[in-house]
Design a protein around this motif. Structure first.
Motif, PDB file in Angstrom:
ATOM      1  N   TYR A  70       0.852  -1.112   0.425  1.00 15.13           N
ATOM      2  CA  TYR A  70      -0.104  -0.281   0.083  1.00 15.13           C
ATOM      3  C   TYR A  70       0.685   1.094   0.449  1.00 15.13           C
ATOM      4  N   ASN A  71       0.516   2.354  -0.776  1.00 16.04           N
ATOM      5  CA  ASN A  71       0.974   3.359  -0.709  1.00 16.04           C
ATOM      6  C   ASN A  71       0.994   4.193   0.584  1.00 16.04           C
ATOM      7  N   GLU A  72       2.251   5.054   0.981  1.00 13.77           N
ATOM      8  CA  GLU A  72       2.224   5.047   2.403  1.00 13.77           C
ATOM      9  C   GLU A  72       1.922   6.377   2.904  1.00 13.77           C
ATOM     10  N   ASN A  73       1.314   7.621   1.811  1.00 15.57           N
ATOM     11  CA  ASN A  73       0.245   8.358   1.806  1.00 15.57           C
ATOM     12  C   ASN A  73      -0.640   7.986   2.084  1.00 15.57           C
ATOM     13  N   ALA A  74      -1.710   7.062   2.082  1.00  8.57           N
ATOM     14  CA  ALA A  74      -3.373   5.880   1.540  1.00  8.57           C
ATOM     15  C   ALA A  74      -3.135   5.776   2.543  1.00  8.57           C
ATOM     16  N   THR A  75      -4.764   5.555   2.790  1.00  5.00           N
ATOM     17  CA  THR A  75      -5.334   5.031   3.605  1.00  5.00           C
ATOM     18  C   THR A  75      -5.928   3.159   3.598  1.00  5.00           C
ATOM     19  N   VAL A  76      -5.780   2.440   4.679  1.00  9.71           N
ATOM     20  CA  VAL A  76      -6.421   0.811   4.071  1.00  9.71           C
ATOM     21  C   VAL A  76      -7.414   0.600   4.586  1.00  9.71           C
ATOM     22  N   LEU A  77      -8.789   0.755   4.501  1.00 10.27           N
ATOM     23  CA  LEU A  77     -10.001   0.263   5.297  1.00 10.27           C
ATOM     24  C   LEU A  77      -9.942  -1.219   5.123  1.00 10.27           C
ATOM     25  N   LEU A  78     -10.187  -1.978   5.574  1.00 12.12           N
ATOM     26  CA  LEU A  78     -10.836  -3.666   5.231  1.00 12.12           C
ATOM     27  C   LEU A  78     -11.348  -3.819   6.291  1.00 12.12           C
ATOM     28  N   SER A  79     -12.459  -4.730   5.900  1.00 11.97           N
ATOM     29  CA  SER A  79     -13.860  -4.871   6.517  1.00 11.97           C
ATOM     30  C   SER A  79     -13.446  -6.790   7.013  1.00 11.97           C
ATOM     31  N   THR A  80     -13.717  -6.814   8.544  1.00 18.39           N
ATOM     32  CA  THR A  80     -13.607  -7.891   8.524  1.00 18.39           C
ATOM     33  C   THR A  80     -13.832  -8.606  10.177  1.00 18.39           C
ATOM     34  N   HIS A  81     -14.601  -9.825  10.099  1.00 22.83           N
ATOM     35  CA  HIS A  81     -14.697 -10.382  11.220  1.00 22.83           C
ATOM     36  C   HIS A  81     -13.594 -11.301  11.744  1.00 22.83           C
ATOM     37  N   LEU A  82     -12.995 -11.763  11.401  1.00 14.35           N
ATOM     38  CA  LEU A  82     -11.958 -12.768  11.654  1.00 14.35           C
ATOM     39  C   LEU A  82     -11.377 -11.840  12.301  1.00 14.35           C
ATOM     40  N   ILE A  83     -11.201 -11.014  13.459  1.00 15.73           N
ATOM     41  CA  ILE A  83     -10.341 -10.048  14.367  1.00 15.73           C
ATOM     42  C   ILE A  83      -8.627 -11.034  14.762  1.00 15.73           C
ATOM     43  N   SER A  84      -9.019 -11.509  15.115  1.00 19.95           N
ATOM     44  CA  SER A  84      -8.021 -11.932  15.580  1.00 19.95           C
ATOM     45  C   SER A  84      -6.451 -12.617  14.507  1.00 19.95           C
ATOM     46  N   ASP A  85      -7.073 -12.591  13.381  1.00 13.42           N
ATOM     47  CA  ASP A  85      -6.107 -13.228  12.361  1.00 13.42           C
ATOM     48  C   ASP A  85      -5.440 -11.757  11.896  1.00 13.42           C
ATOM     49  N   ILE A  86      -6.078 -10.212  12.620  1.00 17.74           N
ATOM     50  CA  ILE A  86      -5.930  -8.696  11.047  1.00 17.74           C
ATOM     51  C   ILE A  86      -5.154  -8.719  11.977  1.00 17.74           C
ATOM     52  N   GLU A  87      -5.923  -8.431  13.607  1.00 22.24           N
ATOM     53  CA  GLU A  87      -5.513  -7.080  14.274  1.00 22.24           C
ATOM     54  C   GLU A  87      -4.273  -6.307  14.516  1.00 22.24           C
ATOM     55  N   ASN A  88      -3.345  -7.180  14.583  1.00 20.29           N
ATOM     56  CA  ASN A  88      -1.506  -6.961  14.930  1.00 20.29           C
ATOM     57  C   ASN A  88      -1.557  -5.802  13.137  1.00 20.29           C
ATOM     58  N   ILE A  89      -1.967  -6.065  12.597  1.00 19.27           N
ATOM     59  CA  ILE A  89      -1.558  -4.711  11.638  1.00 19.27           C
ATOM     60  C   ILE A  89      -2.065  -4.110  11.576  1.00 19.27           C
ATOM     61  N   LEU A  90      -3.603  -3.550  12.443  1.00 20.12           N
ATOM     62  CA  LEU A  90      -4.074  -2.683  11.800  1.00 20.12           C
ATOM     63  C   LEU A  90      -3.856  -1.344  13.030  1.00 20.12           C
ATOM     64  N   ASP A  91      -4.033  -0.142  12.433  1.00 19.54           N
ATOM     65  CA  ASP A  91      -3.658   0.748  13.405  1.00 19.54           C
ATOM     66  C   ASP A  91      -5.472   1.181  13.937  1.00 19.54           C
TER      67      ASP A  91
END
Lengths: 123, 233, 271
Positions: free
Chosen positions: B175-196
């Motif tokens: 992802y582009n550094e000045n950009a934002t990634v918005l991702l939806s999920t219901h599998l939180i534990s799999d992905i929470e480490n990458i979230l701000d």
């Protein structure tokens, strides 16, 4: 493979410990270049901003230095690395002692046990 | 200006009876990876479709870079829907040409590199690829854009652990550094480490918008367990 | 943007209609070759089975091309706009006008090419019949005969150019109208939530019926007041019908276009 991180503590602190450990253990040698924030974040499976924060903290402590030409490198100040290693060792010992006391051991018992375990090499 | 997305008083009612979003207000800033979290039917996909101009709001508005969803916003939003949207008779190479033609921010060399690393042949037709491979091709195309906003709808739902690691890695490294990634999920534990940040929504309402580190520090628990607490039935 | 859309739309759909038209032309040649058979010259009645089979095949191919291409174009339009493919189509940085116009233009061209293909296949078939059965007739002589006929009509006071213009106008307008009937009914069918395809088919017949009735109401008085005594009257009547039908097609097409655009812009609801 993502790093194994505890789910209930701040991630940034765990990243910090982890990289410190790698430097002390010589996985990153003194003066060696550290991968970019992106690469490290991808390896760890964590947010790049969080990784950035951990690396900034390491820089602040002096263990990691930013060079204009080659990016981030491990410090060549061996004294500082040694100090960090001792610091980490002390933390481990404190933690160990605390648990042993919880099991009902006194200091002398613990030393005796350790001697026994290591075949009397401990003097 | 660091506000990338403004959601103001957003309401969506389907068929005059089913309310999917109710008076939702949100601000999304640049340079973040944000999790849009909520149980099934909480309005995640409705919000995402409105941001992409696939649905019209009943009331309120969303602004991306100050623009309502339309050609101007679409040129800077890279969207990964839950479904694969390919025309099956197309070849992978033709898809790259398609994206190159339509999106000025598309980087074909980057897409080719990633496809090669997965040993996907550009002359393969989409219909000859497995479901998992199609999804990866789609992710590669979406992440090969230098967009301002990446919107990923359930990117890791129903994939095996190896594929999940690949997907997470691809998102982080591209992802582009000045950009934002918005991702939806219901599998939180799999992905929470990458979230701000996380945004919790429930029945079309905003429940919480917070940084992940704040949740861990203040609540002393993972986002996943906190989520379970907030949404306990 | 419109240019790119047209280019990719063309790339996405040209193959199948082109193959169908190509196959029809080949079959027309095969059907024409049946006239080589000596049966024709011997004066005996009855045709051999193979000839009949090839002719039936030719007949079915004509229907196949006209219906098949329409159906294929309709399905492709539906798929690219309203199924999973729509997620890509509608997130391109293009306006709904650009999306619709690109698709309508390419569809219209293919419907027109299908008609041209059918026309050519019949010419091939008929031409080969003349060539093999009555080689003494030269095509050039026939053309001169036709020209003479038209000159005779022209001397009666008919403006041939304007008559031809009426036919061409009507043909183009009805081709566009054919496209708009398809796109319009598919877009409107999306309003029926559970049965979108059924809704599209229903909308198609509804629009068709309305257009027919309006057409009749507009045409009938025109036809009734025609004086049939003068031979020229028939041509005048035909020309006025063609113009009338053409104008009606244009009006219906424009109406359907704006309706379609409205539905796509305001009521898109992909599953």
């Amino acid at each position: 493979m993502a790093w194994n991180l505890d789910s209930d503590r701040p991630i940034y602190a765990q990243l910090l410990e982890r990289i410190q450990m790698q430097i002390v253990a010589g996985i990153y040698q003194p003066g060696e270049k550290i991968p970019s924030v992106r690469e490290l974040a991808a390896d760890a499976g964590v947010n790049p901003n969080t990784m950035q924060k951990a690396l900034s903290e390491l820089e602040r402590s002096g263990l990691v230095i930013t060079q204009r030409t080659s990016g981030r490198v491990v410090t060549e100040d061996l004294e500082m690395i040694k100090e960090t290693r001792n610091q980490l060792a002390k933390e481990q010992i404190d933690e160990f002692m605390k648990r042993m006391r919880n099991l009902g051991f006194e200091k002398e018992d613990i030393i005796a046990l350790l001697k026994n375990e290591t075949g009397g090499e401990l003097s | 200006m660091s506000e990338l997305v403004e959601v103001r008083n957003l309401t969506k009612v389907y068929d005059k009876k089913k309310t999917a979003l109710q008076n939702l207000n949100l601000t999304i800033t640049r340079g973040k990876i944000i999790g849009l979290l909520g149980p099934n039917g909480s309005g995640k996909t409705t919000l995402i479709k409105i941001l992409n101009g696939l649905l019209n709001p009943t009331e309120g508005e969303v602004l991306i870079n100050g623009n309502k969803p339309g050609p101007a916003s679409k040129a800077h939003v890279s969207y990964l829907p839950e479904r694969t949207y390919f025309q099956n008779s197309m070849k992978v190479r033709e898809l790259i040409e398609y994206f190159t033609d339509f999106y000025e921010d598309f980087r074909p060399e980057r897409a080719r590199e990633m496809l090669a690393s997965l040993n996907i042949n550009e002359n393969d037709r989409i219909k000859t690829l497995s479901k998992g491979t199609r999804e990866k091709v789609q992710l590669i195309l979406v992440m090969s854009r230098e967009a301002d906003l990446y919107i990923l709808d359930e990117p890791i739902a129903g994939v095996d652990p190896a594929a999940r690691d690949y997907i997470i890695r691809t998102i982080i490294t591209n992802y582009n550094e000045n950009a934002t990634v918005l991702l939806s999920t219901h599998l939180i534990s799999d992905i929470e480490n990458i979230l701000d940040e996380v945004i919790f929504i429930k029945e079309g309402h905003l429940v919480l918008q917070s940084t992940v580190e704040d949740i861990r520090m203040i609540q002393g628990k993972s986002v996943d367990s906190y989520f379970r607490e907030v949404f306990a039935c | 943007m419109l240019g790119k859309l047209i280019k990719h739309e063309w790339k996405a759909i040209w193959k199948i209609p082109a193959i169908l038209i190509g196959a029809l032309l080949v079959i027309a040649v095969l059907a024409g070759l049946t006239f080589i058979s000596p049966v024709w010259r011997s004066g005996m009645g009855g045709l051999d089975v193979l000839t009949v089979l090839v002719w039936i095949l030719f007949y079915l191919s004509i229907i196949g091309v006209s219906m098949g291409n329409l159906l294929y174009l309709a399905i492709r339009f539906y798929q690219s706009m309203f199924t999973d493919e729509g997620y890509l189509t509608h997130t391109l940085p293009a306006t709904s006008h650009q999306l619709l116009i690109s698709k309508i233009m390419v569809m219209t061209v293919w419907i027109f090419l299908s008609m041209v293909g059918i026309f050519c296949s019949i010419l091939i078939f008929g031409g080969m019949a003349i060539l093999f059965l009555q080689p003494e007739i030269s095509i050039w002589n026939m053309w001169e005969d036709i020209c003479r006929e038209f000159e005779a009509i022209g001397m009666l006071g008919l403006n041939l150019v304007s008559f031809a213009a009426s036919i061409i106008f009507m043909l183009i307008a009805s081709t566009v109208n054919g496209t708009m009937m398809i796109t319009g009914s598919i877009c409107m069918g999306q309003m029926v939530n559970k049965h979108k395809i059924l809704g599209s088919i229903g909308a198609y017949f509804a629009i068709n019926t309305v257009v027919q009735i309006v057409g009749m109401v507009v045409m009938l008085p025109n036809m009734l007041k025609t004086r049939f005594e003068a031979p020229i009257g028939v041509f005048q009547m035909l020309a006025s019908i063609y113009w009338g039908m053409g104008v009606l097609c244009v009006l219906v097409s424009v109406g359907l276009y704006f309706l379609s655009e409205y539905f796509v812009r305001r009521h898109l609801n992909l599953d």
